[in-house]
Design an enzyme around this catalytic site. Sequence first.
Site, PDB file in Angstrom:
ATOM      1  N   THR A   1     -49.632 -48.056 -18.814  1.00  0.00           N
ATOM      2  CA  THR A   1     -50.674 -48.614 -18.148  1.00  0.00           C
ATOM      3  C   THR A   1     -51.394 -47.390 -17.994  1.00  0.00           C
ATOM      4  O   THR A   1     -52.608 -47.409 -17.875  1.00  0.00           O
ATOM      5  CB  THR A   1     -50.215 -49.080 -16.638  1.00  0.00           C
ATOM      6  OG1 THR A   1     -49.464 -50.593 -17.237  1.00  0.00           O
ATOM      7  CG2 THR A   1     -51.455 -49.380 -15.866  1.00  0.00           C
TER       8      THR A   1
ATOM      9  N   GLN B   1     -24.800 -57.896 -10.170  1.00  0.00           N
ATOM     10  CA  GLN B   1     -26.442 -58.310 -10.064  1.00  0.00           C
ATOM     11  C   GLN B   1     -26.895 -58.081  -8.866  1.00  0.00           C
ATOM     12  O   GLN B   1     -28.099 -58.325  -8.653  1.00  0.00           O
ATOM     13  CB  GLN B   1     -26.484 -59.850 -10.827  1.00  0.00           C
ATOM     14  CG  GLN B   1     -25.604 -60.877  -9.803  1.00  0.00           C
ATOM     15  CD  GLN B   1     -26.125 -62.184 -10.522  1.00  0.00           C
ATOM     16  OE1 GLN B   1     -26.654 -62.956  -9.922  1.00  0.00           O
ATOM     17  NE2 GLN B   1     -25.345 -62.562 -11.740  1.00  0.00           N
ATOM     18  N   CYS B   2     -25.853 -57.513  -7.861  1.00  0.00           N
ATOM     19  CA  CYS B   2     -26.766 -57.133  -6.681  1.00  0.00           C
ATOM     20  C   CYS B   2     -27.669 -55.841  -6.714  1.00  0.00           C
ATOM     21  O   CYS B   2     -27.377 -55.174  -7.838  1.00  0.00           O
ATOM     22  CB  CYS B   2     -25.737 -56.643  -5.604  1.00  0.00           C
ATOM     23  SG  CYS B   2     -24.707 -57.968  -5.082  1.00  0.00           S
TER      24      CYS B   2
HETATM   25  N1  ASP Z   1     -46.894 -53.100 -19.432  1.00  0.00           N
HETATM   26  C1  ASP Z   1     -46.884 -51.606 -19.168  1.00  0.00           C
HETATM   27  C2  ASP Z   1     -45.919 -50.874 -19.926  1.00  0.00           C
HETATM   28  O1  ASP Z   1     -44.729 -50.885 -19.293  1.00  0.00           O
HETATM   29  C3  ASP Z   1     -46.570 -51.657 -17.609  1.00  0.00           C
HETATM   30  C4  ASP Z   1     -47.089 -50.219 -16.886  1.00  0.00           C
HETATM   31  O2  ASP Z   1     -47.142 -49.286 -17.672  1.00  0.00           O
HETATM   32  O3  ASP Z   1     -47.113 -50.045 -15.801  1.00  0.00           O
HETATM   33  O4  ASP Z   1     -46.340 -50.202 -20.772  1.00  0.00           O
END
Ligand code: ASP
Length: 338
Positions: free
Chosen positions: A13, A273-274
């Site tokens: 992102t 899984q906790c």
């Molecule tokens: N979908 C993106 C990724 O993992 C989410 C992110 O970077 O926050 O590349």
Amino acid sequence: MDKKVCILYTGGTIGMVPTDRGYAPKKGYFQSLLDEIVQLRYEDMPQWDLVEFDPLLDSSDVAVDEWNSIGQAISSRYDEYDGFVVLHGTDTMAYSASALSFMLEGLDKPVVFTGSQIPMCQVRSDGRDNLINSILIASQGIANEVCIFFAGKLIRGNRATKTSADDLIAFTSPNYPPLASVGIDITYNRRALNRPMPTTDFTLHKMEHVPIAVLKLFPGMRFDLFEPLVTQDMKAVILEAFGSGNIPSRNTALIDSIHRATENGSLIAVCSQCYAGTARLGTYATSGELKDSGAVSCLDMTTEAAVAKLYYLFSVGIEEPVIKRALGTNLRGEMSIC
Ligand code: ASP
């Protein structure tokens, strides 16, 4: 400052732009984002270089080959830089940071993974802060291990888990304290840092494509339908069991499959899984048979770390009984010694 940091931009992102199909990375664009951050040229910032990966990826597409590329990029520049920042999508960052922690044996420089929840092209992006602090931490040579810096906290990579898809605090380290907190100062928790391995030279161990599976249990699960998964050519299965490693015992379908899998040579590893705590087989009668079957308890390892550790152990070419022992042994600070 005469320190030098290498920024490896793999995607995620932080450098994405909006497209018709949602956010996606854009080749050659990240340098222009960095050019706009004046703080990156302040005198008290280290020198830095940017290495852009090709292709740039959403981290959902990052796996063994990309871990090897990141490892190779660090290893081939290891002597040139004081530290490394790996810009990576948040979705699988905890897996990649865990993987690199095992692959980079004898590491004595910081490797700081970071990214953002909001792209840097947006006004409220958390990326600038994450990036600037990660570069500083990478230059300081105090946390000489693979870590994740996010939202003011530095945490050990193989202890991290992504716990929010929305909050700017995307990661937590449920079973281990933060390595550093960033407020007015960068304050390290020195007692929590990994001790250097003075006798070990820096070595990159590449990962191989190892067939493993993760099976999360839920009440009423039709175990008979999962049997092919457990008994096929699988090297290892991580069971995400209830609580401290418990499985249903009145319905014997699962434990029967586990016995068959073990006979076929598959390793059964048990995580809880906790969110926090320890899988300790034999605490309850409902995990007693699992213990007797030879399953290995992953104690307080995250599932992400257990996945990465299994890839690593099966990739380094050691015998299966040794793999079993090593899985239950602390190698890179990924598990608490009980
Ligand atoms: N979908 C993106 C990724 O993992 C989410 C992110 O970077 O926050 O590349």
